[in-house]
Motif scaffolding. Structure first.
Motif, mmCIF file in Angstrom:
data_model
loop_
_atom_site.group_PDB
_atom_site.id
_atom_site.type_symbol
_atom_site.label_atom_id
_atom_site.label_comp_id
_atom_site.label_asym_id
_atom_site.label_seq_id
_atom_site.Cartn_x
_atom_site.Cartn_y
_atom_site.Cartn_z
ATOM 1 N N ALA A 139 105.680 14.139 37.536
ATOM 2 C CA ALA A 139 106.572 15.082 38.236
ATOM 3 C C ALA A 139 107.584 15.679 37.257
ATOM 4 N N ILE A 140 108.122 14.852 36.384
ATOM 5 C CA ILE A 140 109.070 15.345 35.376
ATOM 6 C C ILE A 140 108.367 16.307 34.425
ATOM 7 N N PHE A 141 107.179 15.926 33.970
ATOM 8 C CA PHE A 141 106.372 16.758 33.073
ATOM 9 C C PHE A 141 106.138 18.134 33.704
ATOM 10 N N HIS A 142 105.728 18.140 34.963
ATOM 11 C CA HIS A 142 105.474 19.386 35.685
ATOM 12 C C HIS A 142 106.743 20.218 35.779
ATOM 13 N N SER A 143 107.843 19.571 36.100
ATOM 14 C CA SER A 143 109.124 20.266 36.229
ATOM 15 C C SER A 143 109.562 20.875 34.898
ATOM 16 N N VAL A 144 109.384 20.133 33.823
ATOM 17 C CA VAL A 144 109.765 20.637 32.507
ATOM 18 C C VAL A 144 108.894 21.833 32.125
ATOM 19 N N LEU A 145 107.599 21.729 32.355
ATOM 20 C CA LEU A 145 106.709 22.856 32.045
ATOM 21 C C LEU A 145 107.114 24.088 32.856
ATOM 22 N N TRP A 146 107.432 23.884 34.137
ATOM 23 C CA TRP A 146 107.835 25.018 34.980
ATOM 24 C C TRP A 146 109.130 25.642 34.461
ATOM 25 N N SER A 147 110.040 24.820 33.977
ATOM 26 C CA SER A 147 111.289 25.334 33.402
ATOM 27 C C SER A 147 111.011 26.235 32.220
ATOM 28 N N ILE A 148 110.049 25.859 31.393
ATOM 29 C CA ILE A 148 109.683 26.678 30.244
ATOM 30 C C ILE A 148 109.103 28.008 30.703
ATOM 31 N N VAL A 149 108.244 27.970 31.714
ATOM 32 C CA VAL A 149 107.630 29.200 32.242
ATOM 33 C C VAL A 149 108.702 30.101 32.850
ATOM 34 N N GLU A 150 109.598 29.518 33.636
ATOM 35 C CA GLU A 150 110.657 30.313 34.264
ATOM 36 C C GLU A 150 111.588 30.939 33.224
ATOM 37 N N ALA A 151 111.906 30.185 32.188
ATOM 38 C CA ALA A 151 112.777 30.717 31.141
ATOM 39 C C ALA A 151 112.112 31.902 30.456
ATOM 40 N N ASP A 152 110.813 31.806 30.241
ATOM 41 C CA ASP A 152 110.064 32.906 29.630
ATOM 42 C C ASP A 152 110.050 34.116 30.552
ATOM 43 N N SER A 153 109.889 33.896 31.850
ATOM 44 C CA SER A 153 109.866 34.998 32.822
ATOM 45 C C SER A 153 111.224 35.685 32.906
ATOM 46 N N ALA A 154 112.293 34.899 32.803
ATOM 47 C CA ALA A 154 113.643 35.477 32.883
ATOM 48 C C ALA A 154 113.943 36.367 31.686
ATOM 49 N N GLN A 155 113.346 36.048 30.534
ATOM 50 C CA GLN A 155 113.592 36.825 29.331
ATOM 51 C C GLN A 155 112.756 38.109 29.303
ATOM 52 N N ALA A 156 111.685 38.140 30.080
ATOM 53 C CA ALA A 156 110.793 39.307 30.062
ATOM 54 C C ALA A 156 111.392 40.507 30.747
#
Length: 159
Positions: free
Chosen positions: A142-159
């Motif tokens: 669950a933590i792994f999934h959450s961390v990966l999602w954080s990376i994806v969201e951060a990338d989306s916010a910068q786009a």
């Protein structure tokens, strides 16, 4: 004298080989391992690979999207997306309709057969991922999934 395969301390103090200490390399290898498992599951369901399933799953969620919106959302080149959609249409898994707002724009949607494939592949995908991640405790997953999602969201916010 140390062997090449023996763990070494890295600049951040974490023991490991140069490969395991490099987050980019680890993320790439993990994505390759999970992608290979998912490609196998997708092929067993009659799809070309995981990209077919990603497109099919997206167009089966009931939200109307243009082909350009789908390409952008999945990070797939629009020319590649057209080829994927052509194959899914030929296989009876997707239909394309024209947008009511702009007759030049096509809106792909999953057929009942496509929706059935999405369900089958999702179950097989979850089993393949669970098998691949079996050594990781559920709370850590669950933590792994959450961390990966954080990376994806951060990338989306910068786009």
């Amino acid at each position: 004298m140390s062997s090449q395969n023996e763990p070494r301390a890295t600049s951040d103090g974490v023991a490991g080989s140069p490969e395991t200490a490099d987050l980019t390399w680890l993320a790439h290898r993990a994505a390759e391992a999970l992608g290979a498992a998912f490609n196998r599951v997708s092929r067993e369901a009659g799809l070309a690979d995981l990209r077919d399933w990603l497109v099919l799953a997206l167009v089966s969620d009931g939200t109307q999207r243009t082909q350009l919106e789908i390409a952008n959302q999945l990070g797939i080149d629009k020319t590649t997306l057209v080829s994927l959609l052509d194959r899914l249409v030929r296989n009876g898994l997707v239909v394309r309709t024209f947008s009511e707002k702009d007759r030049r724009v096509r809106i792909p949607a999953a057929t009942p057969a496509g929706i059935e494939v999405v369900g089958k592949v999702a179950i097989a995908r979850d089993a393949a991922i669970n098998e691949r991640l079996a050594a990781i405790p559920p709370a850590d997953r669950a933590i792994f999934h959450s961390v990966l999602w954080s990376i994806v969201e951060a990338d989306s916010a910068q786009a």
